[in-house]
Design an enzyme around this catalytic site. Structure first.
Site, PDB file in Angstrom:
ATOM      1  CE1 TYR A 153     -22.418  -4.939 -19.400  1.00  0.00           C
ATOM      2  CE2 TYR A 153     -22.292  -2.743 -20.349  1.00  0.00           C
ATOM      3  CZ  TYR A 153     -21.781  -3.713 -19.513  1.00  0.00           C
ATOM      4  OH  TYR A 153     -20.645  -3.461 -18.789  1.00  0.00           O
ATOM      5  CG  ASP A 183     -29.399   1.690 -19.259  1.00  0.00           C
ATOM      6  OD1 ASP A 183     -28.931   2.840 -19.443  1.00  0.00           O
ATOM      7  OD2 ASP A 183     -28.691   0.676 -19.106  1.00  0.00           O
ATOM      8  CE  LYS A 223     -21.901   3.384 -23.673  1.00  0.00           C
ATOM      9  NZ  LYS A 223     -22.754   2.242 -23.454  1.00  0.00           N
TER      10      LYS A 223
HETATM   11  C1  LIG Z   1     -22.617   1.435 -22.064  1.00  0.00           C
HETATM   12  C2  LIG Z   1     -23.850   1.133 -21.337  1.00  0.00           C
HETATM   13  C3  LIG Z   1     -23.894   1.059 -19.945  1.00  0.00           C
HETATM   14  C4  LIG Z   1     -22.648   1.119 -19.094  1.00  0.00           C
HETATM   15  O1  LIG Z   1     -22.012   2.339 -19.184  1.00  0.00           O
HETATM   16  P1  LIG Z   1     -20.449   2.448 -18.771  1.00  0.00           P
HETATM   17  O2  LIG Z   1     -20.157   3.895 -18.867  1.00  0.00           O
HETATM   18  O3  LIG Z   1     -19.719   1.584 -19.745  1.00  0.00           O
HETATM   19  O4  LIG Z   1     -20.340   1.917 -17.383  1.00  0.00           O
HETATM   20  C5  LIG Z   1     -25.110   0.910 -19.323  1.00  0.00           C
HETATM   21  N1  LIG Z   1     -26.236   0.814 -20.037  1.00  0.00           N
HETATM   22  C6  LIG Z   1     -26.242   0.859 -21.381  1.00  0.00           C
HETATM   23  C7  LIG Z   1     -27.538   0.778 -22.118  1.00  0.00           C
HETATM   24  C8  LIG Z   1     -25.047   1.005 -22.078  1.00  0.00           C
HETATM   25  O5  LIG Z   1     -25.058   1.018 -23.412  1.00  0.00           O
END
Ligand SMILES: *Cc1c(COP(=O)(O)O)cnc(C)c1O
Length: 426
Positions: free
Chosen positions: A144, A239, A267
């Site tokens: 994701y 990511d 995060k």
């Molecule tokens: C949470 C997450 C996102 C999206 O981040 P948001 O702040 O919720 O938009 C993208 N990539 C990864 C790996 C994530 O865990």
């Protein structure tokens, strides 16, 4: 435990908020029942509006690695708030946090702050396309990367085929530009890049997957992926929104000794306030406005409160022994769960990297999305509610990693294991 106030509050919420929530992962769709409404949080605990105290293994889905409402983070935010909450002009904290991010992630020679992980990955794709002049991207199935159109795409049939929208509203023509390969399968990536010579701008991947439950990279996978990308002029986007400052201070890049071309963060770097970031070499980042022509902007980007919360959180994470402590807590949890599962003959596979963990109701290891879908999700649902009734708040889905923090004590883990032993019987 009584959750009657939460039930009533959710009924009211559902009338005005879609599904009563502002992000679907908070709904209990995967496990049944209604979400619990929180009043406050402290350390390892959430306190809901019925007055229940819950040991938190969601950690706001990743950011709360130092525990909730840490006094140093709260101080940093409240002090900054007195000085104004947003300027629409530069502030000193942006540079400070960017320098700290670069110290931790040497591949991010220049950084751009945004307000969410979704924005960070969206901008990373734009940068990759702008720099390479190529249109296609490849992602790993089950990873994701936020909810932008280009990344809400599922695999078509066969490895080298075009992607399909994974949500209504994503244009088919756009989805076709996103190809999908299985995670932990370097060969599939190689074949896809060979099938589309000179067309693929980037491969984007979670270096440790948290979004199909916790799935670590197999030995050498990340290094192979980097090599394959470079052989084809394709950029590697790691990511690290979830893994950055989580699996090590320098993220998966430090833990596994790999280097991304473009890194995305989120995060933890916001310490619980909305922040995302992307970064790359100076050459690559020179494409971005105002240095270059590739446009990307944000009214609240580099927000001083968010920068202050991020800086305070990272400072706490630089204290000696921090990641060792998380490792110890993790080992206690992992070994405890596996021991209980053996004793009670439960088919359980606990997968953990540092302070990210998933207990899959599945016999063997989970290596990719296809495996993850084979886990016993109805059983997880029963386990989840058993844990909740015993004061343990897990992610409400078998396919989401759990997180714990520096605030989780040996006693918290013991209480969690006791609850698990009882919940395994449900
Ligand atoms: C949470 C997450 C996102 C999206 O981040 P948001 O702040 O919720 O938009 C993208 N990539 C990864 C790996 C994530 O865990």
């Amino acid at each position: 435990m009584n959750f009657s106030k939460s039930a009533a509050a959710m009924e009211r919420a559902r009338d005005v908020l879609v599904g009563g929530v502002n992000s679907p992962v908070r709904a209990f769709k995967g496990v049944g029942g209604h979400p619990i409404v929180m009043a406050r949080a402290q350390g390892a605990y959430l306190f809901d509006i019925d007055g229940n105290q819950l040991i938190d293994f969601v950690g706001s889905w990743g950011p709360m690695i130092v525990g909730h409402a840490h006094p140093k983070v709260v101080d940093a935010v409240t002090q900054r708030a007195q000085l104004g909450t947003s300027f629409g002009a530069p502030n000193l904290l942006e540079t400070e946090l960017a320098e700290e991010v670069r110290r931790a992630f040497p591949s991010m020679e220049k950084v751009r702050f945004v307000s969410s992980g979704t924005e960070a990955t969206m901008a990373a794709l734009r940068l990759a396309r702008a720099h390479t002049g190529r249109q296609f991207i490849v992602k790993a199935a089950g990873c994701y990367h936020g909810h932008s159109d280009a990344l809400l795409v599922k695999a078509g049939s066969g490895v080298a085929t075009l992607g399909l929208p994974d949500s209504p509203g994503v244009p088919t023509e756009l989805a076709k530009l996103t190809l999908t390969v299985p995670f932990n399968d370097a060969d599939a990536l190689r074949k896809t890049l060979e099938a589309h010579p000179g067309a693929i701008a980037a491969f984007i991947v979670e270096p440790v997957v948290g979004n199909m439950g916790l799935v670590p990279p197999s030995d050498g996978y990340l290094a192979q992926v980097r090599e394959i990308c470079h052989a084809h002029g394709t950029l590697l986007i790691l990511d690290e929104v979830m893994t950055g400052f989580r699996v090590a201070y320098g993220g998966a890049q430090q833990r596994y000794g790999v280097k991304a071309d473009i890194t995305t963060l989120g995060k933890i770097i916001g310490g619980g306030l909305p922040v995302g970031a992307y970064g790359a070499s100076k050459t690559l980042m020179a494409n971005i406005a105002p240095e270059g022509a590739t446009y990307q902007a944000g009214t609240l980007s580099g927000n001083p409160l968010a920068m202050a919360a991020g800086l305070a959180t990272l400072e706490l994470l630089r204290e000696p022994g921090v990641y060792e402590k998380l490792e110890q807590t993790g080992a206690q949890l992992e070994e405890g769960l596996m021991g209980l599962a053996r004793r009670h003959s439960v088919d359980l596979c606990v997968q953990r990297v540092g302070s990210m963990v998933t207990a899959f109701f599945h016999k063997g290891p989970i290596r990719n999305e296809e495996d993850a879908m084979k886990s016993d999700r109805p059983r997880f649902g029963r386990f989840f509610h058993g844990m909740l009734q015993r004061g343990v708040y897990l992610p409400p889905s078998q396919l989401e990693a759990a997180f714990f923090s520096l605030a989780h004590s040996v006693k918290d883990v013991e209480a969690t294991l006791k609850a698990a032993e009882e919940s395994f019987k449900l």
